[in-house]
Design a protein around this motif. Structure first.
Motif, mmCIF file in Angstrom:
data_model
loop_
_atom_site.group_PDB
_atom_site.id
_atom_site.type_symbol
_atom_site.label_atom_id
_atom_site.label_comp_id
_atom_site.label_asym_id
_atom_site.label_seq_id
_atom_site.Cartn_x
_atom_site.Cartn_y
_atom_site.Cartn_z
ATOM 1 N N ASP A 1 34.346 13.882 36.669
ATOM 2 C CA ASP A 1 33.632 14.546 35.579
ATOM 3 C C ASP A 1 34.426 14.474 34.282
ATOM 4 O O ASP A 1 33.839 14.400 33.190
ATOM 5 C CB ASP A 1 33.362 16.013 35.934
ATOM 6 N N GLU A 2 35.756 14.466 34.375
ATOM 7 C CA GLU A 2 36.591 14.347 33.179
ATOM 8 C C GLU A 2 36.397 12.983 32.520
ATOM 9 O O GLU A 2 36.328 12.869 31.286
ATOM 10 C CB GLU A 2 38.067 14.544 33.564
ATOM 11 N N LEU B 1 33.693 11.101 32.908
ATOM 12 C CA LEU B 1 32.318 11.114 32.396
ATOM 13 C C LEU B 1 32.252 11.752 31.018
ATOM 14 O O LEU B 1 31.646 11.192 30.092
ATOM 15 C CB LEU B 1 31.417 11.867 33.374
ATOM 16 N N GLN B 2 32.890 12.905 30.862
ATOM 17 C CA GLN B 2 32.844 13.607 29.575
ATOM 18 C C GLN B 2 33.547 12.803 28.477
ATOM 19 O O GLN B 2 33.116 12.798 27.320
ATOM 20 C CB GLN B 2 33.459 15.005 29.708
ATOM 21 N N VAL C 1 31.074 10.146 27.451
ATOM 22 C CA VAL C 1 29.972 10.724 26.680
ATOM 23 C C VAL C 1 30.417 11.014 25.244
ATOM 24 O O VAL C 1 29.670 10.769 24.290
ATOM 25 C CB VAL C 1 29.447 12.004 27.366
ATOM 26 N N ARG C 2 31.658 11.500 25.083
ATOM 27 C CA ARG C 2 32.170 11.764 23.728
ATOM 28 C C ARG C 2 32.292 10.474 22.917
ATOM 29 O O ARG C 2 32.101 10.477 21.699
ATOM 30 C CB ARG C 2 33.531 12.467 23.813
ATOM 31 N N GLN D 1 26.295 8.613 37.315
ATOM 32 C CA GLN D 1 26.256 9.621 36.251
ATOM 33 C C GLN D 1 26.360 8.982 34.864
ATOM 34 O O GLN D 1 25.717 9.447 33.909
ATOM 35 C CB GLN D 1 27.379 10.633 36.455
ATOM 36 N N ASN E 1 23.470 8.998 31.736
ATOM 37 C CA ASN E 1 23.755 9.303 30.334
ATOM 38 C C ASN E 1 23.574 8.086 29.423
ATOM 39 O O ASN E 1 24.012 8.098 28.271
ATOM 40 C CB ASN E 1 25.168 9.856 30.202
#
Length: 254
Positions: A52-53, A55-56, A59-60, A91, A95
């Motif tokens: 998830d880290e 992924l974020q 996304v940023r 994931q 996005n």
């Protein structure tokens, strides 16, 4: 779920189309003599990072990717962590983020097959076509790499073929010809014997040999075994490019 991450590169331009977040993963079964990242080879090490880290982070950075960019997983050899990569790739796609995989194609299991099926583009590193020379250069057989390429062709998965031109190790004309006859066009239009070759190959990259990673071997207390190998001459690169172009119409000399 976590991945062992070695490092990151933001706004990378050499690991797939467009601007990309490149995630270098830890661990590789190959022992390429010219490896520029020997510190990524051991399976021990790296930073355990929750998917998830990553992924974020992607996304940023998504606003910078544009229409062609995205995330590339490199290494090391990312397929050794395929089980954790599969849900992350899903994931990323949810996005709207494109995913590339830089792989030597030498690992295969059900998780790797699922990963290749999900990935938008594979950057397939073919180290040498001659099996004996491949073994000497990498410490491993090239049989699975060739089977991986065949799987991608059969399943309609696009890939780039990458080839590092190492003087005295992978610059033999007969081996490049054999590779071209295996993957590319053979025969001539006039003879009526033209064989189309792999349709899923979108690009063939010739990568010049370099020694940018030599200092890493020194810091690790390891011997760099190709220290006597000179860099490619302009003539060597031109000859290789000309030879590749006899079989492929998508050759790029990096």
């Amino acid at each position: 779920m976590t991945l062992k991450v070695h490092s990151y590169e933001s706004m990378g331009t050499y690991d797939g189309p467009g601007l990309r977040l490149v995630v270098f993963l830890q661990g590789c079964p190959f022992r390429c003599l010219y490896c520029a990242n020997p510190d990524t080879i051991p399976f021990e090490g790296g930073t355990e990072t929750d998917i998830d880290e990553i992924l974020q982070m992607a996304v940023r950075q998504k606003p910078f990717f544009g229409k062609r960019g995205g995330v590339t997983f490199s290494g090391g050899e990312p397929t050794v962590q395929a089980k954790a990569l599969v849900p992350l790739v899903r994931q990323l796609h949810e996005n709207g983020i494109n995913v590339c995989l830089d792989s030597n194609g030498g690992v295969w299991n059900s998780d790797v097959e699922e990963l290749f099926g999900l990935t938008d583009l594979v950057l397939l590193d073919v180290k040498e076509f001659n099996p004996t020379r491949h073994q000497a250069l990498t410490g491993r057989s090239n049989e699975q790499t060739l089977r991986t390429a065949a799987w991608m062709e059969e399943h309609g998965k696009p890939f780039w073929l990458r080839y590092v031109l190492v003087p005295g190790y992978s610059d033999f004309a007969e081996d490049i010809k054999a590779l071209g006859e295996h993957f590319g066009n053979t025969g001539t239009p006039d003879s009526g014997a033209l064989k189309s070759g792999y349709r899923m190959i979108q690009r063939v990259e010739i990568l010049p040999y370099h020694t940018l990673g030599v200092n890493k071997y020194e810091s690790l207390g390891q011997e760099y075994k190709l220290k006597a190998v000179p860099l490619n001459t302009r003539e060597q690169l031109s000859s290789a490019e000309e030879l590749f172009r006899k079989y492929f119409d998508c050759v790029v000399l990096n």
